[in-house]
Design a protein around this motif. Sequence first.
Motif, PDB file in Angstrom:
ATOM      1  N   GLY A 147       0.785  -1.232   0.000  1.00  0.00           N
ATOM      2  CA  GLY A 147       0.000   0.000   0.000  1.00  0.00           C
ATOM      3  C   GLY A 147       0.816   1.282   0.000  1.00  0.00           C
ATOM      4  N   LYS A 177       4.118 -11.115   4.690  1.00  0.00           N
ATOM      5  CA  LYS A 177       2.653 -11.216   4.590  1.00  0.00           C
ATOM      6  C   LYS A 177       2.238 -11.714   3.206  1.00  0.00           C
ATOM      7  CE  LYS A 177       0.538  -7.463   5.880  1.00  0.00           C
ATOM      8  NZ  LYS A 177      -0.179  -6.166   5.951  1.00  0.00           N
ATOM      9  N   LYS A 219       6.175  -0.891  -0.005  1.00  0.00           N
ATOM     10  CA  LYS A 219       5.277   0.065   0.648  1.00  0.00           C
ATOM     11  C   LYS A 219       5.729   1.453   0.225  1.00  0.00           C
ATOM     12  CE  LYS A 219       1.878  -0.081   3.732  1.00  0.00           C
ATOM     13  NZ  LYS A 219       0.973  -1.164   4.138  1.00  0.00           N
ATOM     14  N   GLY A 263      -3.969   1.016  -1.325  1.00  0.00           N
ATOM     15  CA  GLY A 263      -4.211   1.963  -0.238  1.00  0.00           C
ATOM     16  C   GLY A 263      -3.593   1.524   1.078  1.00  0.00           C
ATOM     17  N   ASP A 264      -3.566   2.438   2.019  1.00  0.00           N
ATOM     18  CA  ASP A 264      -3.183   2.180   3.414  1.00  0.00           C
ATOM     19  C   ASP A 264      -3.740   3.388   4.184  1.00  0.00           C
ATOM     20  OD1 ASP A 264      -1.372   0.372   5.232  1.00  0.00           O
ATOM     21  OD2 ASP A 264      -0.732   2.383   5.739  1.00  0.00           O
ATOM     22  N   THR A 290      -4.259  -1.453  -7.053  1.00  0.00           N
ATOM     23  CA  THR A 290      -5.448  -2.204  -6.636  1.00  0.00           C
ATOM     24  C   THR A 290      -6.218  -1.381  -5.611  1.00  0.00           C
ATOM     25  OG1 THR A 290      -4.201  -3.396  -4.950  1.00  0.00           O
ATOM     26  CG2 THR A 290      -4.422  -4.468  -7.106  1.00  0.00           C
ATOM     27  N   ARG A 348     -12.707  -6.038  -2.198  1.00  0.00           N
ATOM     28  CA  ARG A 348     -11.422  -5.465  -1.762  1.00  0.00           C
ATOM     29  C   ARG A 348     -11.594  -4.492  -0.590  1.00  0.00           C
ATOM     30  NH1 ARG A 348      -8.111  -4.222   0.872  1.00  0.00           N
ATOM     31  NH2 ARG A 348      -5.948  -3.646   0.490  1.00  0.00           N
ATOM     32  N   GLY A 354      -6.430  -8.273   3.011  1.00  0.00           N
ATOM     33  CA  GLY A 354      -6.495  -7.102   2.137  1.00  0.00           C
ATOM     34  C   GLY A 354      -5.609  -7.271   0.918  1.00  0.00           C
ATOM     35  N   SER A 360      -6.222  -7.945  -3.099  1.00  0.00           N
ATOM     36  CA  SER A 360      -5.511  -7.141  -4.104  1.00  0.00           C
ATOM     37  C   SER A 360      -4.885  -8.065  -5.153  1.00  0.00           C
ATOM     38  CB  SER A 360      -4.409  -6.316  -3.443  1.00  0.00           C
ATOM     39  OG  SER A 360      -4.924  -5.118  -2.914  1.00  0.00           O
TER      40      SER A 360
HETATM   41  O1  AKG Z   1      -3.488  -4.302  -1.003  1.00  0.00           O
HETATM   42  C1  AKG Z   1      -2.305  -4.065  -1.006  1.00  0.00           C
HETATM   43  O2  AKG Z   1      -1.567  -4.139  -1.971  1.00  0.00           O
HETATM   44  C2  AKG Z   1      -1.572  -3.615   0.248  1.00  0.00           C
HETATM   45  C3  AKG Z   1      -2.335  -3.698   1.518  1.00  0.00           C
HETATM   46  C4  AKG Z   1      -1.412  -3.212   2.583  1.00  0.00           C
HETATM   47  O3  AKG Z   1      -0.883  -2.128   2.485  1.00  0.00           O
HETATM   48  C5  AKG Z   1      -1.080  -4.065   3.708  1.00  0.00           C
HETATM   49  O4  AKG Z   1      -1.309  -5.267   3.636  1.00  0.00           O
HETATM   50  O5  AKG Z   1      -0.536  -3.550   4.703  1.00  0.00           O
END
Ligand code: AKG
Length: 444
Positions: free
Chosen positions: A90, A112, A124, A163-164, A191, A203, A372, A376
């Motif tokens: 994000g 993750k 990020k 996003g974040d 995404t 999403r 999340g 994505s």
């Molecule tokens: O959906 C994404 O690509 C990133 C989601 C995100 O930023 C996270 O998992 O911390």
Amino acid sequence: MNALETVERLKQRFPNEPEYIQAVSQVLGTIEEEYNRHPEFDRANLIERLCIPDRIISFRVTWVDDKGNVQTNMGYRVQHNNAIGPYKGGIRFHASVNPSILKFLAFEQTFKNSLTTLPMGGAKGGSDFSPRGKSNAEVMRFCQAFMNELFRHIGPDEDVPAGDIGVGGREVGYMFGQYKKLTHTFVGVLTGKGQEFGGSLIRPEATGYGNVYFLENMLKTRSIDLKGKRVLVSGSGNVAQYTVEKLILLGAVPVTLSDSDGYIYDPDGIDAEKLAYVKELKNVERGRIREYAEEYGVKYVAGARPWGEKADIALPSATQNEIDGDDARTLVANGVFAVSEGANMPSTPEAIKVFQEAGLLYAPGKAANAGGVAVSGLEMSQNSERLRWSSEEVDAKLHSIMNEIHADCVKYGTQTDGYVNYVRGANVAGFLKVAKAMMAQGIV
Ligand SMILES: O=C(O)CCC(=O)C(=O)O
Ligand SMILES: NC(=O)C1=CN([C@@H]2O[C@H](COP(=O)(O)OP(=O)(O)OC[C@H]3O[C@@H](n4cnc5c(N)ncnc54)[C@H](O)[C@@H]3O)[C@@H](O)[C@H]2O)C=CC1
């Protein structure tokens, strides 16, 4: 590899990056044993190559506010590791954003994304720009200016942001529009897009829903039913809202929400109607959570977090280090038996120790909030095949990914006394896949 010595060396090389060092030392402490079972890893100095990002892009973002003043902010993208797929993660817009925070987030994202079972590397990005108090036109001009530089470094097979904190559907839409204009292409480069232009159904819901699916899995290991359980949720943004939505659907009773000014406590529980009010308040009017207390006549506590309220479960969903050792001791003393992290690294190392020593069901963000980024990844798949899957199909895939992540945590994290150390489980499972891919690809 000696975890303590490696962390010490990194601390000396990157002395002003406490969040990054915190995240790295959490992981190294738990993978040390597994790592040392593979002498070939050390010969390839895998550990430093895994801890230090592939590259960090930083740039000035210049934009004009509504009064005609020229403003500058910093923009960044940390491309941490692309051993198992294109960089993915994000973008955060918040006044606190700095290289240390983005390096910790990109490092965590790598593990993750590995856990999701999908082919995505970790990254990020973000800016110290705060959308709070800005007009819609200012946010649009900022997003366009940010993309004027970022577009050179991303692409659907290279790096796919999302996003974040401070970046939701509105910001993703503006960034997508500018990318399209600059490159003359319509591709799945971001995404979390709008439903009308390639966004995946589910999403927006995915991180919160996924965390509750993970929580259900943890509760099942002790034959506990979520129904009727009182739940402390922090934050009131994307993750918190859809966490509350799923909790309500499953018969649990969410009783708190917060923002950076304070928290509300609703003893009757936040129901579907009150949640609709929160969504309007936060996503449209962009107001403060204090207004919920005024609307429904409940308690509001300024300048505090919700961890002192009595409940069964805590789902931190705001930001990093929002639960310290004292908060953790309070939660345990009040009878909380499960903590599942919607936010990234919301618990300090001391808090984690308290949870684990008390035998709580405790899930780190990189496992519990992976839903999340998993959806994505599913959005990327839909964009590549130029198809759109139904909500039911995406939700079913999300659910099964969260079940698989839970199973991996149990596989790699179960101790001889039967306690599941989800931190160890998530770190080892995420690490092994990335490590094997890096080894197969040579010294690059
Ligand atoms: O959906 C994404 O690509 C990133 C989601 C995100 O930023 C996270 O998992 O911390
Ligand atoms: N949006 C997503 O899909 C994912 C988000 N996350 C993490 O979840 C957390 C929340 O993110 P979103 O809900 O997307 O962001 P958001 O911007 O929609 O909401 C953030 C919430 O946290 C609160 N907050 C932010 N900084 C704070 C601070 N310093 N102190 C107290 N409260 C603060 C804000 O007031 C807001 O209610 C973050 O840690 C993020 O990295 C993790 C995985 C995916």
